[in-house]
Structure formats: C-alpha cells, structure tokens
Design a protein around this motif. Structure first.
Motif, PDB file in Angstrom:
ATOM      1  N   ILE A  23       0.827  -1.198   0.000  1.00 55.92           N
ATOM      2  CA  ILE A  23       0.000   0.000   0.000  1.00 55.92           C
ATOM      3  C   ILE A  23       0.863   1.251   0.000  1.00 55.92           C
ATOM      4  O   ILE A  23       2.016   1.244   0.435  1.00 55.92           O
ATOM      5  CB  ILE A  23      -0.980   0.042   1.189  1.00 55.92           C
ATOM      6  N   PHE A  24       0.286   2.298  -0.521  1.00 55.17           N
ATOM      7  CA  PHE A  24       0.915   3.608  -0.557  1.00 55.17           C
ATOM      8  C   PHE A  24      -0.033   4.567   0.137  1.00 55.17           C
ATOM      9  O   PHE A  24      -1.164   4.751  -0.279  1.00 55.17           O
ATOM     10  CB  PHE A  24       1.143   4.030  -2.008  1.00 55.17           C
ATOM     11  N   LYS A  25       0.417   5.138   1.248  1.00 57.50           N
ATOM     12  CA  LYS A  25      -0.400   6.072   2.021  1.00 57.50           C
ATOM     13  C   LYS A  25       0.527   7.079   2.680  1.00 57.50           C
ATOM     14  O   LYS A  25       1.630   6.738   3.086  1.00 57.50           O
ATOM     15  CB  LYS A  25      -1.205   5.309   3.071  1.00 57.50           C
ATOM     16  N   ASP A  26       0.081   8.308   2.756  1.00 57.98           N
ATOM     17  CA  ASP A  26       0.881   9.382   3.356  1.00 57.98           C
ATOM     18  C   ASP A  26       2.242   9.514   2.680  1.00 57.98           C
ATOM     19  O   ASP A  26       3.273   9.684   3.328  1.00 57.98           O
ATOM     20  CB  ASP A  26       1.054   9.165   4.864  1.00 57.98           C
ATOM     21  N   ASN A  27       2.250   9.373   1.358  1.00 57.64           N
ATOM     22  CA  ASN A  27       3.450   9.523   0.524  1.00 57.64           C
ATOM     23  C   ASN A  27       4.557   8.514   0.804  1.00 57.64           C
ATOM     24  O   ASN A  27       5.731   8.820   0.640  1.00 57.64           O
ATOM     25  CB  ASN A  27       4.011  10.941   0.635  1.00 57.64           C
ATOM     26  N   LYS A  28       4.176   7.311   1.269  1.00 57.33           N
ATOM     27  CA  LYS A  28       5.196   6.269   1.435  1.00 57.33           C
ATOM     28  C   LYS A  28       4.585   4.891   1.247  1.00 57.33           C
ATOM     29  O   LYS A  28       3.393   4.689   1.430  1.00 57.33           O
ATOM     30  CB  LYS A  28       5.893   6.376   2.782  1.00 57.33           C
ATOM     31  N   PHE A  29       5.439   3.946   0.853  1.00 59.00           N
ATOM     32  CA  PHE A  29       5.040   2.553   0.751  1.00 59.00           C
ATOM     33  C   PHE A  29       5.193   1.897   2.104  1.00 59.00           C
ATOM     34  O   PHE A  29       6.111   2.216   2.862  1.00 59.00           O
ATOM     35  CB  PHE A  29       5.917   1.793  -0.255  1.00 59.00           C
ATOM     36  N   TYR A  30       4.294   0.988   2.418  1.00 57.96           N
ATOM     37  CA  TYR A  30       4.365   0.232   3.661  1.00 57.96           C
ATOM     38  C   TYR A  30       4.803  -1.195   3.353  1.00 57.96           C
ATOM     39  O   TYR A  30       4.729  -1.646   2.216  1.00 57.96           O
ATOM     40  CB  TYR A  30       3.006   0.235   4.370  1.00 57.96           C
ATOM     41  N   VAL A  31       5.257  -1.893   4.383  1.00 53.67           N
ATOM     42  CA  VAL A  31       5.723  -3.271   4.240  1.00 53.67           C
ATOM     43  C   VAL A  31       4.607  -4.116   3.621  1.00 53.67           C
ATOM     44  O   VAL A  31       3.448  -4.016   4.023  1.00 53.67           O
ATOM     45  CB  VAL A  31       6.122  -3.840   5.616  1.00 53.67           C
ATOM     46  N   PRO A  32       4.936  -4.959   2.639  1.00 52.58           N
ATOM     47  CA  PRO A  32       3.915  -5.835   2.048  1.00 52.58           C
ATOM     48  C   PRO A  32       3.247  -6.709   3.110  1.00 52.58           C
ATOM     49  O   PRO A  32       3.865  -7.063   4.111  1.00 52.58           O
ATOM     50  CB  PRO A  32       4.705  -6.688   1.060  1.00 52.58           C
ATOM     51  N   PHE A  33       1.993  -7.054   2.879  1.00 57.33           N
ATOM     52  CA  PHE A  33       1.220  -7.856   3.828  1.00 57.33           C
ATOM     53  C   PHE A  33       0.264  -8.758   3.062  1.00 57.33           C
ATOM     54  O   PHE A  33      -0.038  -8.510   1.894  1.00 57.33           O
ATOM     55  CB  PHE A  33       0.439  -6.944   4.792  1.00 57.33           C
ATOM     56  N   THR A  34      -0.178  -9.798   3.722  1.00 57.55           N
ATOM     57  CA  THR A  34      -1.141 -10.692   3.086  1.00 57.55           C
ATOM     58  C   THR A  34      -2.553 -10.183   3.333  1.00 57.55           C
ATOM     59  O   THR A  34      -2.847  -9.605   4.381  1.00 57.55           O
ATOM     60  CB  THR A  34      -1.024 -12.134   3.609  1.00 57.55           C
ATOM     61  N   CYS A  35      -3.391 -10.374   2.341  1.00 56.47           N
ATOM     62  CA  CYS A  35      -4.800 -10.025   2.471  1.00 56.47           C
ATOM     63  C   CYS A  35      -5.592 -10.861   1.478  1.00 56.47           C
ATOM     64  O   CYS A  35      -5.021 -11.625   0.708  1.00 56.47           O
ATOM     65  CB  CYS A  35      -5.034  -8.532   2.272  1.00 56.47           C
ATOM     66  N   GLU A  36      -6.889 -10.703   1.516  1.00 60.78           N
ATOM     67  CA  GLU A  36      -7.768 -11.436   0.613  1.00 60.78           C
ATOM     68  C   GLU A  36      -8.543 -10.426  -0.223  1.00 60.78           C
ATOM     69  O   GLU A  36      -8.989  -9.403   0.274  1.00 60.78           O
ATOM     70  CB  GLU A  36      -8.730 -12.312   1.405  1.00 60.78           C
ATOM     71  N   TYR A  37      -8.666 -10.729  -1.520  1.00 61.76           N
ATOM     72  CA  TYR A  37      -9.454  -9.889  -2.409  1.00 61.76           C
ATOM     73  C   TYR A  37     -10.853 -10.483  -2.462  1.00 61.76           C
ATOM     74  O   TYR A  37     -11.053 -11.586  -2.962  1.00 61.76           O
ATOM     75  CB  TYR A  37      -8.818  -9.851  -3.800  1.00 61.76           C
ATOM     76  N   VAL A  38     -11.844  -9.784  -1.887  1.00 64.31           N
ATOM     77  CA  VAL A  38     -13.203 -10.306  -1.768  1.00 64.31           C
ATOM     78  C   VAL A  38     -14.199  -9.262  -2.269  1.00 64.31           C
ATOM     79  O   VAL A  38     -14.215  -8.128  -1.764  1.00 64.31           O
ATOM     80  CB  VAL A  38     -13.544 -10.661  -0.305  1.00 64.31           C
ATOM     81  N   ASP A  39     -14.998  -9.668  -3.228  1.00 71.19           N
ATOM     82  CA  ASP A  39     -16.070  -8.799  -3.738  1.00 71.19           C
ATOM     83  C   ASP A  39     -15.581  -7.386  -4.069  1.00 71.19           C
ATOM     84  O   ASP A  39     -16.189  -6.384  -3.712  1.00 71.19           O
ATOM     85  CB  ASP A  39     -17.232  -8.739  -2.742  1.00 71.19           C
ATOM     86  N   GLY A  40     -14.436  -7.333  -4.743  1.00 68.38           N
ATOM     87  CA  GLY A  40     -13.902  -6.042  -5.194  1.00 68.38           C
ATOM     88  C   GLY A  40     -13.161  -5.236  -4.152  1.00 68.38           C
ATOM     89  O   GLY A  40     -12.829  -4.077  -4.385  1.00 68.38           O
ATOM     90  N   LYS A  41     -12.849  -5.862  -3.005  1.00 69.27           N
ATOM     91  CA  LYS A  41     -12.147  -5.141  -1.935  1.00 69.27           C
ATOM     92  C   LYS A  41     -10.951  -5.951  -1.431  1.00 69.27           C
ATOM     93  O   LYS A  41     -11.002  -7.163  -1.363  1.00 69.27           O
ATOM     94  CB  LYS A  41     -13.092  -4.854  -0.774  1.00 69.27           C
ATOM     95  N   PHE A  42      -9.897  -5.240  -1.076  1.00 71.15           N
ATOM     96  CA  PHE A  42      -8.725  -5.841  -0.449  1.00 71.15           C
ATOM     97  C   PHE A  42      -8.963  -5.791   1.051  1.00 71.15           C
ATOM     98  O   PHE A  42      -8.985  -4.718   1.641  1.00 71.15           O
ATOM     99  CB  PHE A  42      -7.461  -5.069  -0.804  1.00 71.15           C
ATOM    100  N   LYS A  43      -9.123  -6.950   1.673  1.00 69.59           N
ATOM    101  CA  LYS A  43      -9.479  -6.996   3.096  1.00 69.59           C
ATOM    102  C   LYS A  43      -8.464  -7.812   3.883  1.00 69.59           C
ATOM    103  O   LYS A  43      -7.927  -8.791   3.408  1.00 69.59           O
ATOM    104  CB  LYS A  43     -10.862  -7.606   3.275  1.00 69.59           C
ATOM    105  N   SER A  44      -8.280  -7.395   5.128  1.00 71.81           N
ATOM    106  CA  SER A  44      -7.397  -8.100   6.038  1.00 71.81           C
ATOM    107  C   SER A  44      -8.116  -8.302   7.360  1.00 71.81           C
ATOM    108  O   SER A  44      -8.873  -7.439   7.800  1.00 71.81           O
ATOM    109  CB  SER A  44      -6.116  -7.299   6.262  1.00 71.81           C
ATOM    110  N   GLU A  45      -7.872  -9.424   7.994  1.00 72.30           N
ATOM    111  CA  GLU A  45      -8.460  -9.682   9.306  1.00 72.30           C
ATOM    112  C   GLU A  45      -7.613  -9.082  10.414  1.00 72.30           C
ATOM    113  O   GLU A  45      -8.023  -9.027  11.548  1.00 72.30           O
ATOM    114  CB  GLU A  45      -8.614 -11.185   9.536  1.00 72.30           C
ATOM    115  N   ASN A  46      -6.425  -8.632  10.085  1.00 75.88           N
ATOM    116  CA  ASN A  46      -5.501  -8.095  11.089  1.00 75.88           C
ATOM    117  C   ASN A  46      -5.492  -6.584  11.042  1.00 75.88           C
ATOM    118  O   ASN A  46      -5.183  -5.994  10.020  1.00 75.88           O
ATOM    119  CB  ASN A  46      -4.080  -8.612  10.831  1.00 75.88           C
ATOM    120  N   ASP A  47      -5.827  -5.965  12.157  1.00 75.58           N
ATOM    121  CA  ASP A  47      -5.717  -4.520  12.245  1.00 75.58           C
ATOM    122  C   ASP A  47      -4.224  -4.181  12.313  1.00 75.58           C
ATOM    123  O   ASP A  47      -3.411  -4.996  12.714  1.00 75.58           O
ATOM    124  CB  ASP A  47      -6.439  -4.017  13.499  1.00 75.58           C
TER     125      ASP A  47
END
Length: 72
Positions: A23-47
């Motif tokens: 992800i890119f937020k606040d003008n920087k890339f964050y460490v890659p993470f696992t997530c699931e693509y569901v119904d057009g959304k990238f979702k994660s169970e981990n806050d």
C-alpha cells in the motif's frame, strides 16, 4: 530476482484470492502484507498501525503468494 508485482490498474486478483499486497499512504510505501481480495475489496483480518481493515483505496500493487516451502 524477478519482479512479480502487478499494478491494480492493470489487473485485479480473482475473487476470494489470498495475495501479497503493498500500500501507498501518506506519501510512502508500507511493508507488504497478506490479504484477501473479496467482492472487489482488499481486506485483512488483522488490524495494523493504520487502523484500517479495508485497503481498497490504498493498495497499489499485488502479487500471488508463493508456494509454501517443501519440508523434505
């Protein structure tokens, strides 16, 4: 090392596919993470430190998860 990152504007994952996302937020890339693509959304169970669970508007690239290692 081969670069297998796919831009979300070029192609999206299959529905209910687990992926590695960046992800890119606040003008920087964050460490890659696992997530699931569901119904057009990238979702994660981990806050996380960003406090969001739906990453749809900030995921810029994704890739398929590698095969797990062989134990023997």
């Amino acid at each position: 090392m081969e670069n297998n990152w796919i831009k979300v504007e070029d192609r999206l994952p299959n529905n209910k596919q687990n992926i590695l996302a960046i992800i890119f937020k606040d003008n920087k890339f964050y460490v890659p993470f696992t997530c699931e693509y569901v119904d057009g959304k990238f979702k994660s169970e981990n806050d996380d430190e960003l406090g969001i669970l739906d990453y749809t508007n900030v995921v810029t690239h994704w890739m398929e998860l590698p095969q797990p290692p062989k134990l023997y």
